[in-house]
Design a protein around this motif. Structure first.
Motif, mmCIF file in Angstrom:
data_model
loop_
_atom_site.group_PDB
_atom_site.id
_atom_site.type_symbol
_atom_site.label_atom_id
_atom_site.label_comp_id
_atom_site.label_asym_id
_atom_site.label_seq_id
_atom_site.Cartn_x
_atom_site.Cartn_y
_atom_site.Cartn_z
ATOM 1 N N SER A 69 3.316 -38.751 -15.606
ATOM 2 C CA SER A 69 2.657 -39.377 -14.453
ATOM 3 C C SER A 69 3.317 -40.655 -13.975
ATOM 4 N N ARG A 70 4.231 -41.236 -14.752
ATOM 5 C CA ARG A 70 4.733 -42.572 -14.414
ATOM 6 C C ARG A 70 6.142 -42.551 -13.818
ATOM 7 N N TYR B 254 12.282 -49.332 -15.598
ATOM 8 C CA TYR B 254 12.212 -47.999 -14.997
ATOM 9 C C TYR B 254 13.554 -47.303 -15.165
ATOM 10 N N LEU C 181 8.796 -44.906 -15.847
ATOM 11 C CA LEU C 181 8.431 -46.255 -16.271
ATOM 12 C C LEU C 181 8.328 -46.300 -17.800
ATOM 13 N N ILE D 26 4.912 -46.321 -8.210
ATOM 14 C CA ILE D 26 4.753 -45.703 -9.524
ATOM 15 C C ILE D 26 3.304 -45.925 -9.955
ATOM 16 N N THR E 270 -5.962 -46.773 -12.266
ATOM 17 C CA THR E 270 -4.563 -46.602 -11.923
ATOM 18 C C THR E 270 -4.209 -47.470 -10.724
ATOM 19 N N VAL F 220 0.332 -46.370 -12.436
ATOM 20 C CA VAL F 220 0.291 -46.764 -13.846
ATOM 21 C C VAL F 220 -1.085 -47.334 -14.158
#
Length: 705
Positions: free
Chosen positions: A472-473, A688, A694, A659, A634, A661
């Protein structure tokens, strides 16, 4: 000043004429009213009045580029708009007040104390504050309203005060519930503001019922395709495994506009692409709604991008977090209700959420039921206790079409041999042999940090085949590219590869790999993961089995996150060892892991309890209340070298650079935060990596300039 020169607002691109804005809002409001069974005439009147207070000389001054707001200055244009209520027939005034008075602020306990009742309490004379120069600007306002077809006459200051006081009195005794008129106006206003001059182009695209004939086709490989979808019962509970044709069945059950709800970003991106392709030859408007709107932007016009987050789509694909405002009645929830009411809502694999998110979804189902929605829930792995609870919420079997497959059909979906392994390093020979045999390997773990660590370890093995890390990052543009590469290249080409992933591959990504290595997860999530292996059904695959290696649970609660350690242990202990996982026995395993519903009760903080609203009309809760009660934390960040481009770019390009996070990763580090776009935090470039995304451990404040 002629009414032709009066401005409505300050756009990012230009100032918008007040007359044009009122016309646009009125056009959309009438279309919404027609769809929702409300009076189009009243919708028109409320729409042309909602911003007429912007004709005030006080407001017009604020639009000057050199304007500096004096300390303590208060002016709310919607309050000044109330001064013209005398032009409205008395029986229509309640609806018009609701459209005008709260289309920006809650009337009471607004987070900035700027609502009508807030200001009326704390200002010595709220009317006088907003009526400065009324005799001067009132004629311009009347000229606009006359031009828009309203019968007008001069309004004295005394008459304006009486209108204001009548609105205050009306708002002071509001009932418990929500305002349909406020929702209508907010939805129309937001869409008109974002579309600017293109409103006429999009009106024909709103509220189109999709043609779903595509999903009525039958196939011997998908047993659900032979079960009729036209049962007269309103709602659906479907229990069937991956690869049985759940998506087609749920869609063919729908008769109106559709909200399709999935757990993860990867799920909604993939489903958006799939349905858009399926219905490409129809008039259906298919939109993707994400927490960061305009996500799916490449190749689309501004018009298409803006519509993603607005009312009237034929099919809207989203996660449950975009419906969270319903539960806590945060700003805009009435507009969301306006869009949702009476629609078909598909909830796919809703049991895969965390406990808090599952509680949210159960509450959403309650609200959808109250809004006369047709609810269709599909699951491969739902505990019986949760299934029965949903059945009760949706009115029982008299209202719910309860669909499942018989055991003899389930037996044809047996496809996995389960093995237990102590640690992934022991499987090095297994991985190398699989690569030699031309197999595609999918490794799924429970955290981003662990995925990155395993990716580095496999890189050192020098396997010399295509590889990927997906989680997801990543920057949104990179994440989207990875998803497409995974489905279109890694998945379809008959050549060996390995992919390391997190939970993002669990639901709705249509991929079929040959071998899996996975961290143990809760039984429901684990079965979803298994569905990415040996997924294709044809004469060559049925009766053939693929290997899955499951790694044991960690030793402590901290390492078990985001799951509960006891659930992981129960799951692992129940899995077979070196044996076939039988589809007909999955429900038995699920019920042993989840003997009862574990979702917490959120009624204490919810705005809808026991079938009734507990918030007053024209009120809404501050957004902070939602963030306090639900772990939706997030936030976006960008790398330092992207800052200049982010400042110059439009929304779509900005989103590509962001991004997502967890705020917990950034908390207490005091990273700089931009004041534009989605207000991203700025992190150092060194945190990154193009291949790894990340890297949380590399976040160091001192490297950000």
């Amino acid at each position: 000043m002629s009414f032709l020169h009066l401005l409505a607002k300050k756009s990012k691109r230009r100032n918008v004429k007040l007359l044009r804005h009122l016309q646009d809002v009125a056009s959309i409001a009438m279309k919404i009213a027609r769809n929702g069974g409300l009076d189009e005439r009243i919708a028109y009147i409320g729409a042309i009045l909602h911003d007429i207070g912007k004709a005030s000389t006080q407001f017009q001054k604020t639009l000057d580029v050199n304007f500096r707001r004096p300390p303590g200055m208060v002016f709310r244009h919607e309050i000044a708009s109330l001064f013209f209520l005398s032009l409205v027939d008395e029986q229509d005034r309640p609806a018009v007040i609701e459209m005008v008075v709260a289309h920006h602020k809650s009337i009471f306990k607004d987070i900035g104390e700027m609502g009508l009742l807030d200001l009326n309490d704390r200002l010595r004379d709220c009317f006088e504050v907003h009526a400065v120069g009324f005799d001067i600007w009132m004629p311009n306002a009347l000229e606009i309203l006359h031009h828009l077809g309203l019968k007008v006459n001069p309004i004295t200051k005394e008459v304006a005060r009486k209108s204001f006081e009548a609105a205050v009195s009306y708002c002071e005794v509001k009932r418990i519930g929500y305002s349909k008129w406020k929702g209508l106006l907010m939805a129309a206003d937001h869409l008109a503001s974002d579309m600017e001059s293109e409103v006429g182009d999009i009106l024909p695209k709103l509220f189109i019922t999709p043609d779903l004939n595509f999903y009525n086709q039958q196939s011997i490989w998908y047993p659900l395709s032979f079960i009729p979808g036209n049962d007269p019962r309103k709602h659906t509970l479907l229990k069937a495994g991956t690869g049985t044709g759940k998506t087609y069945f749920l869609l063919k059950r729908c008769t109106g506009r559709i909200f399709y709800i999935l757990p993860f970003q990867a799920s909604i991106n993939a489903m958006y692409e799939r349905i858009k392709k399926d219905l490409m030859d129809t008039d259906a408007e298919i939109h993707l709604l994400h927490a960061a709107s305009l996500l799916q932007g490449n190749g689309e016009s501004l018009k298409e991008k803006v519509l993603q987050r607005h009312i009237g789509a034929s099919i809207k694909i989203l996660t449950p977090y975009q419906l969270a405002s319903l539960v806590y009645a945060t700003k805009g929830y009435e507009a969301l209700i306006t869009d949702l009411a009476g629609c078909d809502v598909i909830l796919d694999e809703i049991h895969t959420y965390s406990e808090d998110a599952q509680a949210l979804v159960l509450k959403i189902v309650e609200i959808l039921y109250s809004l006369n929605c047709r609810i269709h829930i599909g699951t491969a792995t739902m505990p019986t206790a949760l299934y029965n609870h949903l059945l009760q919420i949706m009115g029982g079997k008299e209202q719910v079409y309860d669909v499942s497959l018989p055991d003899n059909v389930l037996d044809t979906f047996d496809r996995h041999i389960i093995h237990k392994a102590e640690k992934i390093e022991d499987l090095g020979p297994t991985i190398r042999d699989a690569i030699k045999d031309g197999l595609k390997i999918l490794i799924v773990v429970n955290t981003v940090e662990r995925a990155q660590k395993l990716y580095r370890w496999l890189n050192k093995e020098n396997l010399n085949v295509d590889k990927m890390l997906i989680h997801s990052r990543f920057k949104r543009s990179s994440r989207r590219a990875l998803e497409r590469l995974l489905q279109n290249d890694f998945n379809r080409k008959e050549k060996p590869c390995w992919v390391v992933a997190t939970q993002v591959v669990e639901v709705s990504l249509d991929i079929s790999f040959d071998l899996m290595i996975t961290d143990v997860a809760p039984i429901d999530a684990l079965i979803q993961r298994f569905g990415r292996i040996n997924r294709i059904r044809n004469a060559h695959t049925i009766g053939k089995y693929k290997d899955i290696y499951v790694l044991p649970p960690p030793k402590n609660n901290r390492d078990a996150r985001p799951y509960k350690l006891e659930v992981l242990r129960r799951t692992y202990d129940l899995l077979p060892e070196g044996e076939l996982l039988q589809e007909r026995k999955l429900q038995e395993l699920i019920d042993k892991v989840y003997p009862e519903i574990e979702a917490p009760n959120i009624d204490l903080n919810a705005a809808f309890v026991a079938g009734k609203w507990r918030i007053r009309e024209l009120y809404h809760a501050p957004k902070s209340a939602l963030l306090d009660k639900l772990d939706i934390d997030t936030v976006p960040c960008i790398i330092e070298s992207d800052v200049k481009l982010y400042e110059l770019a439009d929304n779509a390009i900005r989103l590509d650079m962001e991004i997502p996070v967890s705020y917990k990763i950034l908390s207490f580090k005091n990273f700089p935060q931009l004041k534009i776009g989605n207000h991203p935090f700025v992190i150092p470039d060194g945190a990154y990596d193009v291949d790894e995304g990340l890297i949380a451990a590399s976040l160091k404040l001192e490297s950000v300039q």
